[in-house]
Design a protein around this motif. Sequence first.
Motif, PDB file in Angstrom:
ATOM      1  N   ASP A   1      26.294  -4.079 -41.328  1.00 48.21           N
ATOM      2  CA  ASP A   1      26.654  -4.296 -39.925  1.00 48.21           C
ATOM      3  C   ASP A   1      25.460  -4.042 -39.007  1.00 48.21           C
ATOM      4  OD1 ASP A   1      29.216  -5.001 -40.549  1.00 48.21           O
ATOM      5  OD2 ASP A   1      30.127  -3.075 -40.012  1.00 48.21           O
TER       6      ASP A   1
ATOM      7  N   HIS B   1      24.069  -7.093 -36.807  1.00 54.30           N
ATOM      8  CA  HIS B   1      24.411  -7.090 -35.379  1.00 54.30           C
ATOM      9  C   HIS B   1      23.468  -6.258 -34.506  1.00 54.30           C
ATOM     10  CE1 HIS B   1      28.167  -9.134 -36.317  1.00 54.30           C
ATOM     11  NE2 HIS B   1      28.380  -8.237 -37.267  1.00 54.30           N
TER      12      HIS B   1
ATOM     13  N   GLN C   1      27.162 -10.558 -27.997  1.00 57.75           N
ATOM     14  CA  GLN C   1      25.825 -10.268 -28.524  1.00 57.75           C
ATOM     15  C   GLN C   1      25.393  -8.832 -28.229  1.00 57.75           C
ATOM     16  OE1 GLN C   1      24.201 -13.860 -26.489  1.00 57.75           O
ATOM     17  NE2 GLN C   1      23.090 -14.176 -28.436  1.00 57.75           N
TER      18      GLN C   1
ATOM     19  N   ILE D   1      29.132  -6.055 -29.565  1.00 62.31           N
ATOM     20  CA  ILE D   1      29.319  -5.764 -30.994  1.00 62.31           C
ATOM     21  C   ILE D   1      28.277  -4.766 -31.494  1.00 62.31           C
ATOM     22  CG2 ILE D   1      29.289  -6.737 -33.321  1.00 62.31           C
ATOM     23  CD1 ILE D   1      30.681  -9.211 -32.199  1.00 62.31           C
ATOM     24  N   PRO D   2      26.978  -4.943 -31.186  1.00 65.28           N
ATOM     25  CA  PRO D   2      26.009  -3.918 -31.603  1.00 65.28           C
ATOM     26  C   PRO D   2      26.342  -2.530 -31.052  1.00 65.28           C
ATOM     27  CG  PRO D   2      24.869  -5.896 -30.911  1.00 65.28           C
ATOM     28  CD  PRO D   2      26.304  -6.100 -30.584  1.00 65.28           C
TER      29      PRO D   2
ATOM     30  N   MET E   1      33.102  -2.758 -35.926  1.00 64.67           N
ATOM     31  CA  MET E   1      32.799  -3.952 -35.132  1.00 64.67           C
ATOM     32  C   MET E   1      33.843  -4.260 -34.066  1.00 64.67           C
ATOM     33  SD  MET E   1      31.460  -6.538 -38.109  1.00 64.67           S
ATOM     34  CE  MET E   1      31.734  -7.938 -37.021  1.00 64.67           C
TER      35      MET E   1
END
Length: 474
Positions: A391, A395, A438, A441-442, A451
């Motif tokens: 992940d 991300h 963008q 999620i990070p 997430m």
Amino acid sequence: MTTPNKIRTRIAPSPTGFLHLGTARTALYSWAFARHFGGEFVLRIEDTDVARSTQDSVEQILQSMRWLGLDYDEGPIYQMQRLERYHAVIEQMIAAGTAYRCYCTPQELDAMKAGQEARGEKRRYDGTWRPAPGKRLPPVPADVKPVVRLANPIGGTVTWDDLVKGPISIANEEIDDLIILRPPADGSPEGALGIPTYNFAVVVDDWDMAITHVFRGDEHINNTPWQINIFAALGAPLPRFGHCPIILGDDGLKLSKRRGAVSVTAYEDSGYLPEAMLNYLARLGWSHGDDELFTREQMVAWFDGTHLAKSPAQWDPAKLAWVNAQYLKQADDARLAMLVAAQFARRGITVAADERLAARCALFKDRCSTTVELADWLAMYEAPVTPSADDVATHAGEAVRPALATLRERLAGIAWDKAAISQAIKDTLGEHKLKMPQLAIPVRVLVCGRMQTPSIDAVLALFDRDMVLTRLAA
């Protein structure tokens, strides 16, 4: 003890293990029936199985009743404290000729039944010691402690109108002279009293406690003719019986203490709400139209002893989870905070059940079926998270790290609330020409370890600012 027209029901679990789901359902029906008619509900502990009864089981039963909110008007009443009463009734029955002492040894009984089997006859007591006009009984052996047997009627039929099954009839010739009292065990103290058997003690209890209606599992149907005959022998008023079908497990076999059943308190520990459990248990054998969800008060208003199913119900964990999720969504957040704090305590984590925890519960409860799941979600606020390497690589790679650094700087200097956090995110998106996923999620991966979450600004607002900044920096 009570006026004849007062409804009185009871639940009488045996303290040889936990209160299981079938008994909990019976308790619910008995409680709701009494409350519907303005009657009384009695808790009795049937502890005459001395070898297997334990105080731990008694405490578990009482805890289960408290958790379910099934309050009782009398009790708990313990059978082992009533031995003198049972013996007094036994002596009255012997004097009246409705019971008698039997001196057959276990070896003699085994030989009797073996002979019956060899002749293709039904296995039953042959009445060796049953008095009869003109009958000469065997000499009383000096070294045999007698049992006491019911002088069951020889002919005729036992019939009752069951509240669930309808009319049921069983011929007296199908049942024999039941043992109603066993002698004290070898090695018992001098003067110890014998122990009554279930079918006798339950009748005396229901008589003395003026029980008018008995709801129980249909495994007791075969006991009912004996009990009705004991009531008749005592000249006692007969309660109405309602035998509810068994509950089946996932495999279609009976759910029981010995096979697959889970204690009521285990569901409490697993994060279920008592009102959800009551709602689900009620629907396992009873219905009110198409109503799936209803309050305790509604059930009391509706439960008049009708609309009880004649067929077994199947335990469905997925349906129970769905019911619990509906109640979880409606639950008071301060109450949920107390329950979630208890779940954390089981994990060795001390969390205050304060307004902040309540706010976190409010944000996440729509995503959960139990308070265990809710605690799983909220663990990210209380303990370090470890995002998966995949992940992070997918991300939170090099391309988005400048934006994360910018966001971290903005978050360090704003008022710590949802509106200010939302604005900081929007400003960072505009500066770095990014779309919400963008960046969101990070942030979720790094701060929450997953997430997907509710709206990221609402989630971050419930964190300590320093924790967010530390996780973004990492």
